[in-house]
Design an enzyme around this catalytic site. Structure first.
Site, PDB file in Angstrom:
ATOM      1  N   ARG A  64       0.575  -1.169  -0.146  1.00  0.00           N
ATOM      2  CA  ARG A  64      -0.032   0.000  -0.702  1.00  0.00           C
ATOM      3  C   ARG A  64       0.840   1.154  -0.184  1.00  0.00           C
ATOM      4  NH1 ARG A  64      -4.035  -0.674   5.249  1.00  0.00           N
ATOM      5  NH2 ARG A  64      -4.658   1.221   4.364  1.00  0.00           N
ATOM      6  N   ASP A 100      -3.169   7.350   3.797  1.00  0.00           N
ATOM      7  CA  ASP A 100      -2.894   7.817   2.669  1.00  0.00           C
ATOM      8  C   ASP A 100      -2.193   9.066   2.539  1.00  0.00           C
ATOM      9  OD1 ASP A 100      -4.778   9.240   1.119  1.00  0.00           O
ATOM     10  OD2 ASP A 100      -6.164   8.098   1.615  1.00  0.00           O
ATOM     11  N   HIS A 115      -5.816   7.571  12.563  1.00  0.00           N
ATOM     12  CA  HIS A 115      -5.794   6.046  12.503  1.00  0.00           C
ATOM     13  C   HIS A 115      -3.972   5.679  11.900  1.00  0.00           C
ATOM     14  CE1 HIS A 115      -9.871   4.282  12.210  1.00  0.00           C
ATOM     15  NE2 HIS A 115      -9.988   5.161  13.533  1.00  0.00           N
ATOM     16  N   CYS A 142      15.806   1.366  13.441  1.00  0.00           N
ATOM     17  CA  CYS A 142      15.459   3.143  13.726  1.00  0.00           C
ATOM     18  C   CYS A 142      16.462   4.009  13.598  1.00  0.00           C
ATOM     19  CB  CYS A 142      14.526   2.204  15.465  1.00  0.00           C
ATOM     20  SG  CYS A 142      14.733   3.640  15.950  1.00  0.00           S
ATOM     21  N   GLY A 182     -17.335  10.136   3.367  1.00  0.00           N
ATOM     22  CA  GLY A 182     -16.784   8.828   2.286  1.00  0.00           C
ATOM     23  C   GLY A 182     -16.500   7.679   3.128  1.00  0.00           C
ATOM     24  N   THR A 183     -17.132   7.420   4.330  1.00  0.00           N
ATOM     25  CA  THR A 183     -17.156   6.400   5.352  1.00  0.00           C
ATOM     26  C   THR A 183     -18.245   5.534   6.178  1.00  0.00           C
ATOM     27  OG1 THR A 183     -16.341   6.271   7.613  1.00  0.00           O
ATOM     28  CG2 THR A 183     -16.904   8.472   7.405  1.00  0.00           C
ATOM     29  N   LEU A 209     -21.630   7.684  -1.132  1.00  0.00           N
ATOM     30  CA  LEU A 209     -22.523   7.293  -2.195  1.00  0.00           C
ATOM     31  C   LEU A 209     -23.868   6.628  -1.198  1.00  0.00           C
ATOM     32  CD1 LEU A 209     -19.583   5.162  -4.431  1.00  0.00           C
ATOM     33  CD2 LEU A 209     -20.651   6.920  -4.816  1.00  0.00           C
ATOM     34  N   GLU A 210     -23.860   6.114  -0.505  1.00  0.00           N
ATOM     35  CA  GLU A 210     -25.520   5.409  -0.706  1.00  0.00           C
ATOM     36  C   GLU A 210     -25.529   5.575   1.128  1.00  0.00           C
ATOM     37  OE1 GLU A 210     -23.859   1.890  -0.889  1.00  0.00           O
ATOM     38  OE2 GLU A 210     -23.268   1.694   0.858  1.00  0.00           O
ATOM     39  N   ALA A 226     -18.031  11.967  -4.415  1.00  0.00           N
ATOM     40  CA  ALA A 226     -17.383  12.486  -3.219  1.00  0.00           C
ATOM     41  C   ALA A 226     -16.357  13.298  -4.475  1.00  0.00           C
ATOM     42  CB  ALA A 226     -16.646  12.321  -2.290  1.00  0.00           C
TER      43      ALA A 226
HETATM   44  C1  BJW Z   1     -17.950   6.872  -1.610  1.00  0.00           C
HETATM   45  C2  BJW Z   1     -17.236   6.896  -3.154  1.00  0.00           C
HETATM   46  C3  BJW Z   1     -17.145   7.929  -3.718  1.00  0.00           C
HETATM   47  C4  BJW Z   1     -17.035   4.862  -1.459  1.00  0.00           C
HETATM   48  N1  BJW Z   1     -17.500   9.195  -2.798  1.00  0.00           N
HETATM   49  N2  BJW Z   1     -18.584   7.831  -0.472  1.00  0.00           N
HETATM   50  C5  BJW Z   1     -18.388   0.368  20.665  1.00  0.00           C
HETATM   51  C6  BJW Z   1     -17.406   1.538  20.412  1.00  0.00           C
HETATM   52  C7  BJW Z   1     -15.818   2.360  20.315  1.00  0.00           C
HETATM   53  C8  BJW Z   1     -14.915   1.449  19.886  1.00  0.00           C
HETATM   54  C9  BJW Z   1     -15.703  -0.172  19.313  1.00  0.00           C
HETATM   55  C10 BJW Z   1     -16.907  -0.216  19.359  1.00  0.00           C
HETATM   56  N3  BJW Z   1     -17.283  -1.258  18.347  1.00  0.00           N
HETATM   57  C11 BJW Z   1     -15.694  -2.368  18.700  1.00  0.00           C
HETATM   58  C12 BJW Z   1     -15.280  -0.772  18.890  1.00  0.00           C
HETATM   59  C13 BJW Z   1     -13.874  -1.207  18.633  1.00  0.00           C
HETATM   60  C14 BJW Z   1     -13.289  -0.390  17.052  1.00  0.00           C
HETATM   61  C15 BJW Z   1     -14.068  -1.135  15.908  1.00  0.00           C
HETATM   62  O1  BJW Z   1     -14.828   0.007  15.649  1.00  0.00           O
HETATM   63  N4  BJW Z   1     -14.769  -1.776  15.706  1.00  0.00           N
HETATM   64  C16 BJW Z   1     -15.790  -2.075  14.087  1.00  0.00           C
HETATM   65  C17 BJW Z   1     -15.139  -2.728  13.463  1.00  0.00           C
HETATM   66  C18 BJW Z   1     -17.466  -2.236  15.673  1.00  0.00           C
HETATM   67  N5  BJW Z   1     -12.510   0.509  17.323  1.00  0.00           N
HETATM   68  C19 BJW Z   1     -11.195   0.240  17.775  1.00  0.00           C
HETATM   69  O2  BJW Z   1     -10.560  -0.960  18.069  1.00  0.00           O
HETATM   70  C20 BJW Z   1      -9.998   1.705  17.632  1.00  0.00           C
HETATM   71  N6  BJW Z   1      -9.693   2.117  18.492  1.00  0.00           N
HETATM   72  C21 BJW Z   1     -10.257   2.171  19.820  1.00  0.00           C
HETATM   73  O3  BJW Z   1     -11.885   1.997  19.828  1.00  0.00           O
HETATM   74  O4  BJW Z   1      -9.997   2.116  20.561  1.00  0.00           O
HETATM   75  C22 BJW Z   1     -10.536   2.421  22.384  1.00  0.00           C
HETATM   76  C23 BJW Z   1     -11.025   3.657  22.016  1.00  0.00           C
HETATM   77  C24 BJW Z   1     -12.049   3.794  23.138  1.00  0.00           C
HETATM   78  C25 BJW Z   1     -12.827   4.910  22.371  1.00  0.00           C
HETATM   79  C26 BJW Z   1     -12.779   6.389  22.663  1.00  0.00           C
HETATM   80  C27 BJW Z   1     -11.228   6.063  22.262  1.00  0.00           C
HETATM   81  C28 BJW Z   1     -11.081   5.189  21.800  1.00  0.00           C
HETATM   82  C29 BJW Z   1      -9.009   1.897  16.583  1.00  0.00           C
HETATM   83  C30 BJW Z   1      -9.979   1.316  14.710  1.00  0.00           C
HETATM   84  C31 BJW Z   1      -8.717   1.229  14.187  1.00  0.00           C
HETATM   85  C32 BJW Z   1      -8.935   1.196  12.766  1.00  0.00           C
HETATM   86  N7  BJW Z   1      -8.616   1.055  12.018  1.00  0.00           N
HETATM   87  C33 BJW Z   1      -8.626   0.574  10.999  1.00  0.00           C
HETATM   88  C34 BJW Z   1      -7.292   0.271   9.443  1.00  0.00           C
HETATM   89  C35 BJW Z   1      -6.256   1.547   9.829  1.00  0.00           C
HETATM   90  C36 BJW Z   1      -4.742   0.742   9.432  1.00  0.00           C
HETATM   91  C37 BJW Z   1      -5.087   0.774   8.120  1.00  0.00           C
HETATM   92  O5  BJW Z   1      -5.795   1.458   7.042  1.00  0.00           O
HETATM   93  O6  BJW Z   1      -5.425  -0.311   6.941  1.00  0.00           O
HETATM   94  O7  BJW Z   1      -9.240   1.364   9.816  1.00  0.00           O
HETATM   95  S1  BJW Z   1     -10.531  -0.431  10.050  1.00  0.00           S
HETATM   96  C38 BJW Z   1     -10.187   0.367   8.356  1.00  0.00           C
HETATM   97  O8  BJW Z   1     -11.723   1.064   8.990  1.00  0.00           O
HETATM   98  C39 BJW Z   1      -9.537   1.873   8.482  1.00  0.00           C
HETATM   99  C40 BJW Z   1     -10.078   2.758   8.317  1.00  0.00           C
HETATM  100  O9  BJW Z   1      -9.688   4.199   8.381  1.00  0.00           O
HETATM  101  C41 BJW Z   1     -12.018   2.316   8.413  1.00  0.00           C
HETATM  102  C42 BJW Z   1     -13.020   3.464   8.619  1.00  0.00           C
HETATM  103  O10 BJW Z   1     -13.335   2.257   7.066  1.00  0.00           O
HETATM  104  P1  BJW Z   1     -13.605   3.872   6.692  1.00  0.00           P
HETATM  105  O11 BJW Z   1     -12.983   4.690   5.693  1.00  0.00           O
HETATM  106  O12 BJW Z   1     -15.232   4.421   6.930  1.00  0.00           O
HETATM  107  O13 BJW Z   1     -14.181   2.475   4.667  1.00  0.00           O
HETATM  108  P2  BJW Z   1     -15.060   1.792   4.362  1.00  0.00           P
HETATM  109  O14 BJW Z   1     -14.127   0.816   3.548  1.00  0.00           O
HETATM  110  O15 BJW Z   1     -15.719   1.111   5.542  1.00  0.00           O
HETATM  111  O16 BJW Z   1     -16.494   3.117   3.617  1.00  0.00           O
HETATM  112  C43 BJW Z   1     -16.084   3.846   2.549  1.00  0.00           C
HETATM  113  C44 BJW Z   1     -17.158   4.177   2.851  1.00  0.00           C
HETATM  114  O17 BJW Z   1     -16.899   4.984   1.653  1.00  0.00           O
HETATM  115  C45 BJW Z   1     -18.641   4.148   2.083  1.00  0.00           C
HETATM  116  O18 BJW Z   1     -19.556   4.113   2.999  1.00  0.00           O
HETATM  117  C46 BJW Z   1     -18.375   3.587   0.728  1.00  0.00           C
HETATM  118  O19 BJW Z   1     -20.481   3.682   0.307  1.00  0.00           O
HETATM  119  C47 BJW Z   1     -17.989   5.763   0.431  1.00  0.00           C
HETATM  120  N8  BJW Z   1     -17.723   5.812  -0.576  1.00  0.00           N
HETATM  121  N9  BJW Z   1     -16.876   5.223  -2.617  1.00  0.00           N
HETATM  122  C48 BJW Z   1     -18.639   8.916  -1.654  1.00  0.00           C
HETATM  123  N10 BJW Z   1     -16.484   7.694  -4.465  1.00  0.00           N
END
Ligand code: BJW
Length: 239
Positions: A64, A100, A115, A142, A182-183, A209-210, A226
């Site tokens: 990536r 990115d 993130h 490092c 876009g999330t 998008l949706e 977007a």
């Molecule tokens: C378009 C488009 C176009 C397409 N135009 N739109 C409840 C409360 C709190 C926490 C949790 C909870 N339940 C579980 C948790 C823990 C967990 C969590 O959320 N799990 C879920 C699976 C339920 N969260 C964590 O562990 C986080 N840490 C944490 O909670 O610490 C404790 C804490 C608690 C309270 C406060 C503070 C802290 C850490 C999360 C780390 C996420 N990491 C990742 C990987 C990063 C590395 C990498 O890039 O490889 O981050 S996961 C992955 O998902 C990545 C993204 O940033 C993240 C979000 O994804 P995103 O960006 O939304 O992408 P998509 O693909 O899901 O969606 C794309 C969207 O775009 C879609 O809707 C499309 O329709 C749209 N789209 N084309 C406009 N052209």
């Protein structure tokens, strides 16, 4: 008194996700061509996965990182940068979940990568964080403590604390407009920002998008790519 609908807005918080970079050619996480395909999330985006198979995880992020120079910011990144550069009524805080560098390359003066970033590495030994644009592997040294074998991507994995949380909370309390672009609203705490902002009195606007998992928490949605909808909104804001 001004007739402009924007007259009551001074501070803006913008949250972006993978969808904003989709039109630049970067795969989203949960789309049909999503990055997770071929990999279980817990294998490549958790500290446990890294402990189990560091080579697989390093390779996943190396690929990536290497892709970044092959893609370009799109009109949505550029429009946000224009808004940040020219908005005179208060602050425009840009929080991205993306790892990115397309916001920076699109001209954004300040970006909070909650993130982490593909172009940074972190040393598990000395906790140093450093710029990193090459492949990471077992012999990577490092730049702070000079030890090899302890570097990992500076990425926030599941179960780890996202970055800038205190600063983001303060800005969410002070914003009059919260914009999400876009999330999918599947990953917390980012998915909860809309509720925080709304509780603090902000108008909440979603671009996607949706419908996302948290669409019901927004006052307003603009559906479409977007790269088209965001520049049109920015024009409106700056008019
Ligand atoms: C378009 C488009 C176009 C397409 N135009 N739109 C409840 C409360 C709190 C926490 C949790 C909870 N339940 C579980 C948790 C823990 C967990 C969590 O959320 N799990 C879920 C699976 C339920 N969260 C964590 O562990 C986080 N840490 C944490 O909670 O610490 C404790 C804490 C608690 C309270 C406060 C503070 C802290 C850490 C999360 C780390 C996420 N990491 C990742 C990987 C990063 C590395 C990498 O890039 O490889 O981050 S996961 C992955 O998902 C990545 C993204 O940033 C993240 C979000 O994804 P995103 O960006 O939304 O992408 P998509 O693909 O899901 O969606 C794309 C969207 O775009 C879609 O809707 C499309 O329709 C749209 N789209 N084309 C406009 N052209």
């Amino acid at each position: 008194m001004s007739d402009s609908p924007n007259a009551s807005i001074s501070n803006i918080v913008i949250l972006t996700g993978a969808g904003i970079s989709a039109e630049s050619g970067l795969a989203t996480f949960r789309g049909s061509d999503g990055l997770w395909e071929g990999h279980r999330v817990e294998d490549v985006a958790s500290p446990e996965g890294f402990e189990r198979d560091p080579e697989l995880v390093q390779k996943f992020y190396n690929l990536r990182r290497a892709q970044l120079p092959t893609v370009q910011p799109n009109p949505a990144h550029e429009a946000i940068a224009r808004l940040q550069q020219t908005w005179k009524h208060g602050t425009v805080t840009l929080v991205t979940q993306n790892v990115d560098n397309l916001h920076e390359r699109g001209g954004s003066p300040e970006v909070w990568h909650m993130h982490g970033e593909l172009l940074k590495a972190r040393c598990l030994r000395c906790e140093g964080v450093m710029e990193w644009d090459e492949d990471l592997g077992p012999s990577s040294k490092c730049l702070k403590c000079a030890r090899a074998g302890w570097l990992r991507p500076d990425i926030v994995w599941f179960g780890e604390m996202p970055l800038y949380m205190e600063q983001i909370t303060v800005r969410l309390e002070l914003t009059q407009l919260f914009v999400s672009i876009g999330t999918s609203g599947k990953v917390y705490p980012a998915a909860g920002f809309v509720r925080q902002a709304r509780r603090a009195g902000a108008h909440c606007l979603e671009f996607n998008l949706e419908a996302s998992d948290v669409s019901g928490d927004f006052h307003e949605a603009r559906l479409g790519p977007a790269g088209t909808t965001v520049p049109a909104w920015v024009e409106q804001m700056l008019a």
